[in-house]
Design an enzyme around this catalytic site. Structure first.
Site, short mmCIF file in Angstrom:
data_model
loop_
_atom_site.label_atom_id
_atom_site.label_comp_id
_atom_site.label_asym_id
_atom_site.label_seq_id
_atom_site.Cartn_x
_atom_site.Cartn_y
_atom_site.Cartn_z
N HIS A 153 0.80 -1.24 0.00
CA HIS A 153 0.00 0.00 0.00
C HIS A 153 0.83 1.28 0.00
CE1 HIS A 153 -3.48 -2.41 0.18
NE2 HIS A 153 -3.72 -2.43 1.47
N HIS A 227 -9.93 2.33 0.14
CA HIS A 227 -9.81 1.25 1.12
C HIS A 227 -10.84 1.34 2.25
CE1 HIS A 227 -7.72 -1.75 3.58
NE2 HIS A 227 -6.92 -1.99 2.56
N GLU A 357 -11.43 -3.67 -2.96
CA GLU A 357 -10.52 -2.66 -3.49
C GLU A 357 -10.33 -2.89 -4.99
OE1 GLU A 357 -7.00 -3.17 -0.79
OE2 GLU A 357 -8.53 -4.29 0.27
C1 BGC Z 1 -4.80 -6.15 2.29
C2 BGC Z 1 -4.58 -6.89 3.58
C3 BGC Z 1 -4.05 -5.90 4.57
C4 BGC Z 1 -5.02 -4.79 4.72
C5 BGC Z 1 -4.46 -3.74 5.64
C6 BGC Z 1 -5.76 -5.06 2.53
O1 BGC Z 1 -5.92 -4.33 1.37
O2 BGC Z 1 -5.24 -7.01 1.29
O3 BGC Z 1 -3.69 -7.96 3.43
O4 BGC Z 1 -3.80 -6.49 5.80
O5 BGC Z 1 -5.25 -4.18 3.49
O6 BGC Z 1 -5.43 -3.17 6.36
#
Ligand code: BGC
Length: 392
Positions: A153, A227, A357
């Protein structure tokens, strides 16, 4: 080539115009400014409006603003300039009772202390890049490894943790906020200065539209997503009873570090299949760790197409997600463990929210066979996701 000219997108952007209100980044934030009043006729009928107000301050003294969008049906979305984050989303149930259907905090503080990307825009690259390394045009790049051995991310300080500029936008098609952020060349290890613009619009068809645009001055990789942790029961219980349909017949299986193996595996006949509406909890025990997988959208990557539908049987709330992206990460809130106390003093236990997402596939910078995430100077990345809310 990442240029994705799509009719709906052009229409929405074309209909929007920037108002003279922009988020103040200094400590002296202005008092709440109304771009359009939210009128209540006394019959409970609100009109569309967007109101900007101060929301708090970052440790460096920068002011964070929050924008409240309201439509004629009373739906309300609140978005702040820190992380271009959706802070709350009030939706009616089948009896017209409103509840906030995204996880998060009441105040900025919580987001600064501990947020697993609640409601934020994730970038420059949403999802994982194996070992934080990739090569582009023969040059190697190293990014932060903030998820075990991998990059997740956008790194240590991704787009969810930066202050965006916010500008209210409105016209007859909807009300919204245009967030913009300039990510410098080398930020978190990524090449190229990237200009990112994310516009959220709420309209009277009960759609929350998220439109993304990005430009770079050097070849780079980009994968922007939103998210939110949704809970269509208003956050009152876990999401295992929500019925999910995914318009996807394949997914990208992963290794222990959640990096795709490169295979596009069929979902049919496995607990990964949500081709027919199925409760999220129905087969979750058969999926080690829970759902945290990228699905290959049947209609994805070409034009705007339906990607997911979620129905919460007790409230009757329905969310439909359409996108031009080729993939969608379905994450069933596996890492929530009750240590976060969010809005209304609720402890967010395992599976208290789910994320859908819309995105390009994880680790695409190391998978030339996946749809391209490369953005080059002169190109404009344009993509869009629509969340449509209703009841049944
Ligand atoms: C991911 C997870 C991650 C989470 C974090 C998601 O987009 O797929 O693996 O732990 O984000 O909050």
């Amino acid at each position: 080539m990442r240029m994705k000219a799509i009719g709906t997108f052009a229409l929405v952007l074309g209909l929007l115009f920037a108002s003279s209100f922009s988020a103040c980044r200094k400590a002296e934030a202005p008092a709440a400014s109304e771009v359009a009043p939210v009128a209540d006729s006394g019959k409970g009928v609100a009109s569309m409006g967007v109101v900007q107000a101060p929301f708090g301050m970052l440790p460096d003294g920068s002011a964070v603003d929050i924008f409240t969008l309201t439509n004629a049906n009373g739906l309300k979305a609140r978005l702040m300039t820190y992380g271009a984050t959706l802070v709350s989303l009030e939706l009616p149930d089948r009896n017209g009772a409103f509840a906030d259907c995204v996880l998060g905090y009441e105040s900025l503080d919580g987001y600064l202390k501990a947020s697993p990307y609640f409601g934020a825009i994730v970038g420059r690259y949403g999802n994982r890049i194996a070992k934080g390394k990739f090569a582009l045009d023969g040059k190697s790049y190293t990014l932060a490894t903030n998820d075990g051995a991998n990059h997740l991310h956008g790194g240590v300080k991704g787009f969810d943790k930066v202050l965006w500029k916010g500008e209210a936008v409105r016209d007859s098609s909807g009300v919204g906020v245009r967030f913009s952020y300039l990510s410098r060349d080398g930020e978190e290890g990524y090449p190229g200065a990237l200009e990112a613009v994310v516009t959220y619009v709420l309209n009277d068809s009960n759609e929350l539209i998220v439109s993304y645009e990005a430009k770079t001055d050097k070849p780079t990789v980009v994968n922007l997503t939103h998210h939110s942790y949704f809970n269509l029961a208003g956050g009152t219980r876990d999401i295992l009873g929500h019925e999910l349909t995914l318009f996807a017949d394949r997914y990208t299986p992963v290794d222990v570090g959640l990096i795709p193996t490169g295979v596009l595996a069929p979902v049919a006949g496995t607990p990964m299949s949500f081709e027919a509406p199925t409760a999220i909890g129905a087969r979750i025990a058969d999926v080690p760790g829970g759902y945290d997988h990228n699905y290959v959208l049947t209609g994805g990557g070409k034009t705007i197409a339906l990607a997911a539908r979620v129905f919460e049987p007790e409230s009757g709330r329905v969310m439909e997600i359409s996108t031009v992206e080729p993939g969608i990460q379905f994450y069933s809130g596996n890492f929530l463990d009750g240590t976060i106390t969010g809005k209304s003093g609720r402890a967010y236990g395992k599976h208290w929210g789910f994320c859908l997402e819309t995105q390009h596939f994880p680790d695409s910078p190391n998978r030339p066979e996946f749809p391209s995430i490369v953005l080059r100077p002169g190109e404009i990345l344009k993509t869009m996701t629509i969340h449509k809310f209703s009841t049944k």
